[in-house]
Design an enzyme around this catalytic site. Structure first.
Site, short mmCIF file in Angstrom:
data_model
loop_
_atom_site.label_atom_id
_atom_site.label_comp_id
_atom_site.label_asym_id
_atom_site.label_seq_id
_atom_site.Cartn_x
_atom_site.Cartn_y
_atom_site.Cartn_z
N ARG A 181 -11.06 -7.07 2.61
CA ARG A 181 -11.29 -5.63 2.79
C ARG A 181 -12.08 -5.14 1.59
NH1 ARG A 181 -7.46 -3.00 -0.74
NH2 ARG A 181 -5.42 -3.98 -0.60
N HIS A 191 -6.69 0.02 -0.10
CA HIS A 191 -5.63 -0.24 0.88
C HIS A 191 -5.60 0.89 1.91
CE1 HIS A 191 -1.67 -0.83 2.58
NE2 HIS A 191 -1.25 0.30 2.06
N TYR A 246 -6.62 -2.34 -9.78
CA TYR A 246 -6.12 -3.72 -9.70
C TYR A 246 -7.20 -4.77 -9.43
CZ TYR A 246 -5.85 -2.31 -4.72
OH TYR A 246 -6.12 -1.83 -3.46
#
Lengths: 325, 356
Positions: free
Chosen positions: B254, B258, B267
């Protein structure tokens, strides 16, 4: 008509419905070849075959999760959880899927699932085998909870649960499995979910309980009669939705009430019953409502379980407290 | 150690759009290629529109799938009309491809319960939100198909993080033990929100987990729509023929966060993430189409225009939905509401009318 124990009546209820509808399946740990650890499914696999009475892997979330998928897909599964104290791995499946699917799809998918679970203390069972956590489920939207105390009710409620279009948790008192016996009609009949029953008429005080507490209430009532206190006894039978009319009618007559359950006090169903009395019958009450329940402690290792469970003696004390308030 | 070398990643078409498996050449028709392409650009346009709508405050939090289109479109295209789909919240490319309506999917993300209702005659379960909980359900739905003696199958989507959950094991094991006709379709995008796969599991592949269940497992390039489609088709075929479940690991990526509520720069390096566009599923198909004579500029322009119109219309439809019905709060908990719900509904409606 036959004279059956509570557990035989449950078996008879399953057999009746397995015969009647091909969509009915029984699944769980040891329910097939072994006939269940309590023998509730004895003989059913032999009679109906392995495709309808299914020994599953040892996995509560798997049993309930797969039953939900079956129920969504047109079947009527009866899932056995071996002991209520082992139901917790399946709690998520019940809370997030079984009880929500109708709402999440505005009824496009439904979950007509029955979860049978033996519950309760008093038979010297090993640790964790004696839990009575009905309140964890009555708190959940979207699932009905029933708990019979007689063989007649057990079969009739089970058949109602199987044909109910929504999930039903069917609690079976393992203490009553073989200690009560009664007349049970042959074939199919129903006991309506949501209706309690008056087990004894009385004038001075209402005793409310269900399942394994019913013999305790009956013994307490006999003691009370010796002191000229007349007890009315109500067996709720359904824990959600509770029959509020039978409660209101009785306490409006007696003005006093003792609620008895073996589950823990805080967050226990007794509090909901008090709230029903508060809403329906506040001005009729002559004394504070008494509760006799398990303490807010774990159901103990069995050497101390007699100190955990409500006894006729404790119920009698509560009756006197209410009467002489 | 273990089985990680037993599951090399399979491809039919490489990132430059050339066949690596010439044996598939004769299985591929013009119609199939154009259908792949049309679905891919349609779901990507939907995804980008949804993200923009969230930015404008016109829908709620949204989970983007950009980068994962081939895995979802290819697998959904392999289904037959009466099959079942158990998607997660990132799998609306799959559910759209299988026949969900665009306004309904928008409605889901607008916080409308109508967004969970499957299209008539289609078995699309509302997206599973708690991770992996849909695997046992999918196994059960498949067991029911087997019991009824149909040849219908079930596809169940889940991500790499889901494999850490107990329900992953329970669903896989039930399906395996009962030879349930279900395809467990994993999209391994390497991240469960922020946690990279190296911290999720010590095994090098997800496909190798199939070994423990004695079920066929395969690791495929999830950005190669050809391998996705044909391997899902194979797995479904096995399921229909009574050979039980399959685990497919589709390796993908992706690009974005998220969800719209997430900041991936915390992150991972998003510039690195953008470099993955070299492996983009749609670019790859475009290259393939150009390499093998399927590319038709005029057709692409025309389809793009039609899709834009369709999506704009879906936004209009979503935004012109009548206001949510307060009764829906109470009316779908049970077939017949219990007295507590009836009383609560009456009391609340009275309150709303100002009559309390």
């Amino acid at each position: 008509m036959q004279s059956l124990t509570l557990i035989q009546a449950i078996t008879d209820g399953m057999r009746t419905m397995l015969k009647e509808r091909d969509e009915v399946l029984v699944l769980g740990e040891d329910v097939g070849k072994n006939g269940g650890v309590f023998r509730a499914t004895e003989g059913l696999q032999e009679e109906f075959g392995e495709s309808r009475v299914i020994d599953t892997p040892l996995s509560e979330a798997g049993i309930i999760g797969s039953s939900i998928g079956m129920a969504m897909n047109g079947l009527l599964p009866i899932a056995e959880i071996q002991f209520m104290g082992f139901i917790y791995p399946a709690y998520e499946q019940i809370m997030t899927h079984a009880t929500r699917m109708r709402y999440r799809t505005l009824g496009a998918y439904t979950v007509p699932l029955v979860i049978r679970a033996p519950y309760g203390a008093g038979v010297r069972a090993p640790e964790i085998h004696s839990d009575s956590t009905e309140a964890l489920f009555t708190h959940m939207p979207g699932i009905k909870v029933v708990c019979p105390s007689t063989p007649y009710d057990a079969k009739g409620l089970l058949i109602s649960a199987i044909e109910d279009p929504d999930p039903v948790l069917f609690m079976e008192s393992l203490r009553l499995y073989r200690s009560v016996r009664g007349e049970v009609p042959d074939g199919k009949y129903k006991v309506e979910i949501g209706k309690g029953v008056k087990r004894k008429e009385g004038d001075d005080i209402t005793l409310i309980g269900w399942g394994a507490m019913m013999p305790v209430l009956e013994k307490a009532a006999i003691e009370a009669e010796k002191k000229l206190i007349s007890c009315e006894i109500i067996d709720l039978r359904t824990l959600y939705p509770i029959d509020k009319d039978i409660i209101a009618e009785s306490v409006q007559k007696t003005g006093r009430c003792v609620i008895v359950h073996e589950a823990h006090a805080t967050g226990g169903l007794g509090n909901d019953i008090i709230s029903i009395i508060n809403d329906t019958s506040f001005l009729y009450m002559k004394a504070p409502i008494q509760r006799v329940t398990g303490a807010d402690v774990h159901v103990p290792f069995f050497a101390l379980e007699d100190h955990y469970l409500p006894t006729p003696h404790r119920v009698m004390e509560a009756i006197e407290k209410a009467i002489y308030f | 150690m273990g089985y990680e070398n037993d599951f090399p990643m399979q491809q039919i078409v490489d990132k430059d759009g050339y066949f690596v498996r010439e044996d598939y050449k004769n299985k591929i028709t013009r119609d199939l290629v154009l259908t792949f392409y049309r679905h891919l650009i349609r779901v990507r346009a939907f995804d980008r529109k949804a993200k923009n709508l969230q930015r404008q405050g016109r829908i709620g939090t949204y989970a983007m799938f950009e980068g994962q289109e081939a895995a979802q479109v290819g697998s959904a295209m392999a289904l037959k009309e009466n099959d079942w789909m158990f998607p997660t919240y990132r799998d609306h490319a799959a559910s759209i491809t299988f026949g969900h309506s665009l306004p309904t999917i928008f409605a889901f993300w607008k916080g409308r319960v109508e967004g969970g209702v499957p299209p008539k005659g289609k078995q699309i379960v509302p997206p599973s939100v708690p991770i992996a909980t849909q695997l046992p359900l999918a196994a059960g739905a498949a067991m029911a198909e087997k019991y009824k003696g149909t040849s219908n199958a079930v596809i169940c989507y889940f991500g790499d993080g889901a494999t850490s959950e107990g329900d992953f094991h329970e669903g896989m094991n039930f399906a395996s033990v009962f030879k349930a006709p279900v395809v467990f379709f994993n999209q391994n995008n390497s991240y469960a929100i922020s946690v990279p796969i190296e911290k999720q599991m010590n095994s090098k592949t997800i496909a190798q987990k199939s070994v423990a269940y004695a079920m066929p497992g395969i690791r495929i390039d999830g950005n190669d729509i050809f391998i996705v489609y044909f391997e899902t088709l194979n797995a479904l075929e096995r399921a229909r023929n009574g050979h039980g479940p399959t685990l497919i690991e589709a390796v993908t990526w992706r690009y974005g966060a998220h969800t719209t509520a997430d900041d991936p720069t915390k992150y991972r390096n998003q510039e690195e993430s953008e470099k993955r566009r070299e492996f983009d599923p749609i670019t790859r198909l475009e290259k393939f189409m150009k390499n093998y004579g399927y590319w038709d500029e005029e057709w692409v322009e025309q389809e793009t225009k039609l899709i834009d119109e369709e999506i704009n219309q879906a936004v209009v439809d979503m935004e012109s939905m009548p206001n949510p019905n307060v009764s829906d709060l109470f009316d779908h908990i049970f077939a017949e509401p219990t007295w507590t719900i009836k009383e609560q509904k009456d009391a609340y409606l009275t309150h709303l009318r100002g009559e309390a």
